[in-house]
Design an enzyme around this catalytic site. Sequence first.
Site, PDB file in Angstrom:
ATOM      1  N   SER A 106       1.072  -1.294   0.105  1.00 47.45           N
ATOM      2  CA  SER A 106       0.124  -0.055   0.067  1.00 47.45           C
ATOM      3  C   SER A 106       1.018   1.196   0.026  1.00 47.45           C
ATOM      4  O   SER A 106       0.649   2.196  -0.814  1.00 47.45           O
ATOM      5  CB  SER A 106      -0.819   0.238   1.190  1.00 47.45           C
ATOM      6  OG  SER A 106      -1.793  -0.902   1.182  1.00 47.45           O
ATOM      7  N   TYR A 123     -10.730   6.618   2.277  1.00 45.54           N
ATOM      8  CA  TYR A 123     -12.004   6.034   3.204  1.00 45.54           C
ATOM      9  C   TYR A 123     -12.994   7.272   3.352  1.00 45.54           C
ATOM     10  O   TYR A 123     -14.102   7.001   3.764  1.00 45.54           O
ATOM     11  CB  TYR A 123     -11.393   5.730   4.443  1.00 45.54           C
ATOM     12  CG  TYR A 123     -10.824   4.140   4.375  1.00 45.54           C
ATOM     13  CD1 TYR A 123     -11.847   3.203   4.784  1.00 45.54           C
ATOM     14  CD2 TYR A 123      -9.763   3.956   3.775  1.00 45.54           C
ATOM     15  CE1 TYR A 123     -11.416   1.858   4.488  1.00 45.54           C
ATOM     16  CE2 TYR A 123      -9.399   2.589   3.771  1.00 45.54           C
ATOM     17  CZ  TYR A 123     -10.351   1.526   4.258  1.00 45.54           C
ATOM     18  OH  TYR A 123      -9.689  -0.017   3.946  1.00 45.54           O
ATOM     19  N   ALA A 134      -4.887   0.071  -2.751  1.00 43.81           N
ATOM     20  CA  ALA A 134      -4.198   0.381  -1.554  1.00 43.81           C
ATOM     21  C   ALA A 134      -4.967   0.645  -0.503  1.00 43.81           C
ATOM     22  O   ALA A 134      -6.259   1.102  -0.538  1.00 43.81           O
ATOM     23  CB  ALA A 134      -3.263   1.682  -1.644  1.00 43.81           C
ATOM     24  N   LYS A 135      -4.577   0.143   0.618  1.00 41.60           N
ATOM     25  CA  LYS A 135      -5.291   0.357   2.075  1.00 41.60           C
ATOM     26  C   LYS A 135      -4.870   1.666   2.589  1.00 41.60           C
ATOM     27  O   LYS A 135      -3.943   1.866   3.403  1.00 41.60           O
ATOM     28  CB  LYS A 135      -5.075  -0.750   3.218  1.00 41.60           C
ATOM     29  CG  LYS A 135      -6.202  -0.828   4.013  1.00 41.60           C
ATOM     30  CD  LYS A 135      -6.324  -1.913   4.717  1.00 41.60           C
ATOM     31  CE  LYS A 135      -7.117  -1.858   6.039  1.00 41.60           C
ATOM     32  NZ  LYS A 135      -8.478  -1.686   5.755  1.00 41.60           N
ATOM     33  N   ALA A 136      -5.335   2.867   1.769  1.00 40.35           N
ATOM     34  CA  ALA A 136      -4.785   4.203   1.973  1.00 40.35           C
ATOM     35  C   ALA A 136      -5.814   4.902   2.637  1.00 40.35           C
ATOM     36  O   ALA A 136      -7.005   5.015   2.454  1.00 40.35           O
ATOM     37  CB  ALA A 136      -4.514   4.768   0.623  1.00 40.35           C
TER      38      ALA A 136
END
Length: 291
Positions: free
Chosen positions: A60, A161, A155-157
């Site tokens: 990420s 969110y 990506a877990k960005a």
Amino acid sequence: MLHERAGKIWIDGRFVESADANIHVLTHTLHYGSGVFEGERAYEGVIFKMQEHHERFHASAAMLGFAIPYSVDEINRATQEVLRINNLKDAYIRPVAWHGSEALSVSTSHNSVHVAIAAWEWGSYFKSDDGQVPGIRLMWSDWVRPAPNMGPVHAKANGQYITGTLGKNKAEKNGYNDALMLDYRGYVAECTGANIFMVKDGVLITPTADCFLNGITRQTIMDIARTMGTTVVEKRIMPDELAQADEVFITGTAVEVQPISEIGTQKFSSGPVTQKIAAAYGKLVRGTAYV
Ligand code: PMP
């Protein structure tokens, strides 16, 4: 309150008391969302898919153009140390990496990278007071998952969110538990922190993860289903097709395997396939054979 919990948080290689785990208000990531994070669970002291989570943590960051200043092995060790020092066995773990406060411009060229790892006890995400995991209600979100050239979609960005937060806030305000998003083409995508599966005539169907997070739980569930002899299909799903499902459930580290009882005006029952898969997942995460 989460921030008032006792315990120690790992920050940049050392442990600090939770109450002292503070950062400056000019932190780049607070202003521009330039960070990445992970969400993991430990069961009976063992972190499920730890290596995969920490490889994704690195991946990420790479998608956002920066490097985590600790190797995957170092993050593995630090995370296990966080559990040990806080005496946690069944816990949720949150590693996060962010850019510091040296400069405040849109670019991160002049900002250092920091890493923290926190953990706390956390039971089932949607569990009711009596400990049951009933089906939950999803509201269709007004927001869609963007195309791969509209953001680092795999990506877990943390900056990504915001549409999840908006969708989930609205859902909760309207008496739902979570929001379900379509993608930029109108296909069913995912919930705000979980992937979605439907069951039709015994076949497990899930959206192709081509513009959203290919969850570690999602991949695990497909493996479990195939091992149990269930046919698994990844494809593009229109909302109409989802409405014809026999069962619907969502998956994620936090929610685990969560049956869905309603999506907007559509109702579903938690059928045998969801129950079988949820039971198998519950065994696998605790290192027990499920077949
Ligand atoms: N989608 C989103 C947006 C998420 O935040 C999560 C939780 N990380 C998931 C899917 C599920 O991912 P995983 O199974 O790896 O927890």
